[in-house]
Motif scaffolding. Structure first.
Motif, short mmCIF file in Angstrom:
data_model
loop_
_atom_site.label_atom_id
_atom_site.label_comp_id
_atom_site.label_asym_id
_atom_site.label_seq_id
_atom_site.Cartn_x
_atom_site.Cartn_y
_atom_site.Cartn_z
N ARG A 69 31.71 52.59 36.11
CA ARG A 69 31.13 52.06 36.61
C ARG A 69 31.50 51.11 37.13
O ARG A 69 32.18 50.47 35.62
N LYS A 70 32.05 50.34 38.16
CA LYS A 70 32.74 50.01 39.07
C LYS A 70 32.34 48.39 38.30
O LYS A 70 30.92 48.05 38.63
N VAL A 71 32.92 47.68 37.14
CA VAL A 71 32.75 46.28 36.90
C VAL A 71 33.59 45.17 37.85
O VAL A 71 33.36 43.63 37.67
N GLY A 72 34.19 45.87 38.45
CA GLY A 72 35.50 44.55 38.79
C GLY A 72 36.50 44.82 39.38
O GLY A 72 37.17 46.14 39.89
N GLU A 73 36.61 44.59 40.91
CA GLU A 73 37.37 45.19 41.64
C GLU A 73 38.88 43.86 42.25
O GLU A 73 38.12 43.10 42.49
N VAL A 74 39.73 44.11 42.90
CA VAL A 74 40.75 43.65 43.79
C VAL A 74 41.40 43.75 45.24
O VAL A 74 41.96 45.00 44.15
N VAL A 75 41.73 43.25 46.02
CA VAL A 75 42.38 43.34 47.08
C VAL A 75 43.28 43.00 47.59
O VAL A 75 43.05 41.47 47.65
N VAL A 76 44.50 43.49 47.82
CA VAL A 76 45.61 42.09 48.21
C VAL A 76 46.45 43.14 49.09
O VAL A 76 46.28 44.75 49.54
N GLY A 77 46.97 42.26 50.77
CA GLY A 77 46.82 42.81 51.33
C GLY A 77 48.79 42.51 51.90
O GLY A 77 49.28 41.74 50.18
N VAL A 78 49.65 43.81 51.80
CA VAL A 78 50.95 44.06 52.02
C VAL A 78 51.61 42.50 52.39
O VAL A 78 51.50 41.67 53.42
N PRO A 79 52.70 42.32 51.38
CA PRO A 79 53.30 41.15 52.37
C PRO A 79 54.18 41.17 53.50
O PRO A 79 54.59 42.17 53.66
N VAL A 80 53.55 39.71 54.49
CA VAL A 80 54.85 40.13 55.60
C VAL A 80 55.22 38.61 55.72
O VAL A 80 55.26 37.11 55.22
N ALA A 81 56.95 38.73 55.78
CA ALA A 81 57.54 37.56 55.88
C ALA A 81 57.73 37.18 54.35
O ALA A 81 57.88 35.67 54.58
N GLY A 82 57.17 38.07 53.64
CA GLY A 82 57.29 37.32 52.03
C GLY A 82 56.11 37.00 51.11
O GLY A 82 56.23 36.33 50.44
N THR A 83 54.79 36.75 52.14
CA THR A 83 53.58 35.68 51.95
C THR A 83 52.73 37.21 51.70
O THR A 83 52.14 38.11 52.68
N GLY A 84 51.87 37.61 50.66
CA GLY A 84 51.13 38.08 50.31
C GLY A 84 49.79 37.24 50.47
O GLY A 84 49.62 36.25 50.38
N VAL A 85 48.55 38.15 50.59
CA VAL A 85 46.85 37.70 50.78
C VAL A 85 46.40 38.09 49.48
O VAL A 85 46.29 39.54 49.24
N LEU A 86 45.45 37.60 48.83
CA LEU A 86 44.19 38.16 48.32
C LEU A 86 43.12 37.99 48.82
O LEU A 86 42.68 37.11 48.85
N TRP A 87 42.84 38.99 49.22
CA TRP A 87 41.87 39.65 49.73
C TRP A 87 40.47 39.54 49.45
O TRP A 87 39.12 38.42 50.34
N TRP A 88 40.36 39.59 48.44
CA TRP A 88 39.20 39.71 47.84
C TRP A 88 39.42 40.90 46.35
O TRP A 88 40.06 40.85 45.64
N ILE A 89 37.56 39.52 45.89
CA ILE A 89 38.16 39.74 44.24
C ILE A 89 36.44 39.52 43.52
O ILE A 89 35.83 38.87 43.91
N SER A 90 36.17 40.30 43.07
CA SER A 90 34.89 40.32 42.53
C SER A 90 34.71 41.27 41.51
O SER A 90 35.74 42.07 40.61
N VAL A 91 33.83 40.59 40.38
CA VAL A 91 33.49 41.07 39.43
C VAL A 91 31.81 41.91 39.54
O VAL A 91 31.13 40.04 39.34
N GLU A 92 31.03 42.53 38.39
CA GLU A 92 30.32 42.62 38.74
C GLU A 92 29.43 41.67 37.44
O GLU A 92 30.27 41.33 36.70
N GLU A 93 28.33 41.29 37.83
CA GLU A 93 27.68 39.88 37.19
C GLU A 93 26.95 40.31 35.66
O GLU A 93 27.70 39.64 35.07
N ARG A 94 27.49 41.67 34.88
CA ARG A 94 27.20 42.05 34.31
C ARG A 94 28.54 41.68 32.80
O ARG A 94 28.52 42.50 31.80
N ALA A 95 29.69 42.02 33.91
CA ALA A 95 31.05 41.95 33.22
C ALA A 95 31.19 40.74 33.04
O ALA A 95 32.86 40.71 32.68
N ARG A 96 30.84 39.85 34.25
CA ARG A 96 31.27 38.17 33.85
C ARG A 96 31.15 37.08 32.31
O ARG A 96 30.56 37.88 31.67
N GLY A 97 31.95 37.16 32.63
CA GLY A 97 32.04 35.58 31.48
C GLY A 97 33.54 36.65 29.93
O GLY A 97 32.96 35.62 28.85
#
Length: 291
Positions: free
Chosen positions: A196-224
């Protein structure tokens, strides 16, 4: 002298490209790429990779420029109506932060839209990497012009940035492999022993040296358990491997978010992110003074 008598308005022409690019780039934020002719063309056409669904719901946008007495372009505004609803959108506006020009542009757009309500800076354009809404500290003259024109502002997002100067500075990650998504972004998922998925993170490919952290999530049961920090660490190391020298992100911690973002803000600050600006959205309802 009123703002409307300082400048005159006319439709954007292809010969305005260089002047408009110069004006738009004067409003550039740290962590944002310099706007190119291609990015401007996408914005003029009403397209954007971010918030593409919102853009698809609009009629083709109209872009006009403000010209001073000498014929010089001193501002630009783009606006559109919703294809199916009586709502207008002030999409983007730039004017070297001259408040009189900003007010003239806002007044002009509202008059041309002629709708019951108008939203301003409601979603991201092709001129930025996901900057949804107006950065109020960098764009104070535009903010004041909108309020003078009868708009009400709402604080929506926190825009943050961090340099990636050394791999040694990054927190320890999960070591999970990244998967390239259909949209070109990269995703790292963590699953429990049952798959079962408990966490994920999505990043964007860098443009002109700058990347983007678009999304991060952790399921409630896996927090802490430190999973959020580990996912951020994996994302930052991945961005370094992809060539990023800095990373940006957005936190929807305004009243509209509906839940507490204190933990997310604390996490990002703990690994080195700093706030660049606050991003605001604006509305002018039917009871507001006419622009």
């Amino acid at each position: 002298m009123s703002a409307s008598s300082v400048v005159t308005m006319r439709p954007y022409e292809s010969t305005d490209e260089a002047a408009v690019l110069e004006i738009v780039n004067e409003d550039g934020l740290p962590g944002q790429p310099r706007v190119s002719a291609g990015m401007l063309a996408e914005a003029l056409a009403g397209r954007s990779e971010v918030d593409s669904g919102w853009w698809a719901a609009l009629a083709p946008p109209r872009t006009d420029v403000a010209v001073d007495a000498s014929g010089q372009v001193v501002g630009v505004v783009s606006f559109a109506v919703h294809s199916a609803e009586p709502v207008g959108f002030l999409l983007w506006l730039h004017c070297r932060e001259d408040e009189s020009v900003a007010l003239a542009l806002v007044t002009h757009a509202c008059a041309e839209l002629g709708t019951v309500s108008v939203h301003a800076f409601d979603f991201a354009t092709a001129l930025t990497r996901g900057v949804e809404a107006l950065p109020v500290r960098h764009r104070q003259a535009t903010h004041r012009a909108l309020l003078k024109a009868g708009f009400t502002g709402e604080d929506l997002w926190r825009y943050m940035r961090m340099p990636l100067e050394s791999r040694a500075l990054l927190p320890r990650g999960t070591g999970r492999k990244a998967r390239k998504c259909e949209d070109g972004n990269f995703e790292v998922r963590v699953r429990d022993r049952w798959g079962r998925k408990v966490g994920e993170v999505v990043v964007g490919v860098p443009v002109a040296g700058t990347g983007v952290l678009w999304w991060i999530s952790v399921e409630e049961r896996a927090r802490g358990r430190g999973l959020g920090r580990a996912l951020v660490g994996s994302a930052l190391r991945l961005l370094v491997e992809l060539g990023a020298r800095e990373v940006i992100l957005y936190v929807d911690d305004g009243p509209r978010a509906g839940n507490d973002r204190a933990a997310a803000n604390a996490l990002y600050e703990s690994v080195g992110f700093a706030e660049v600006d606050r991003l605001w959205f604006y509305t002018r309802g039917p009871a507001a003074p006419a622009c």
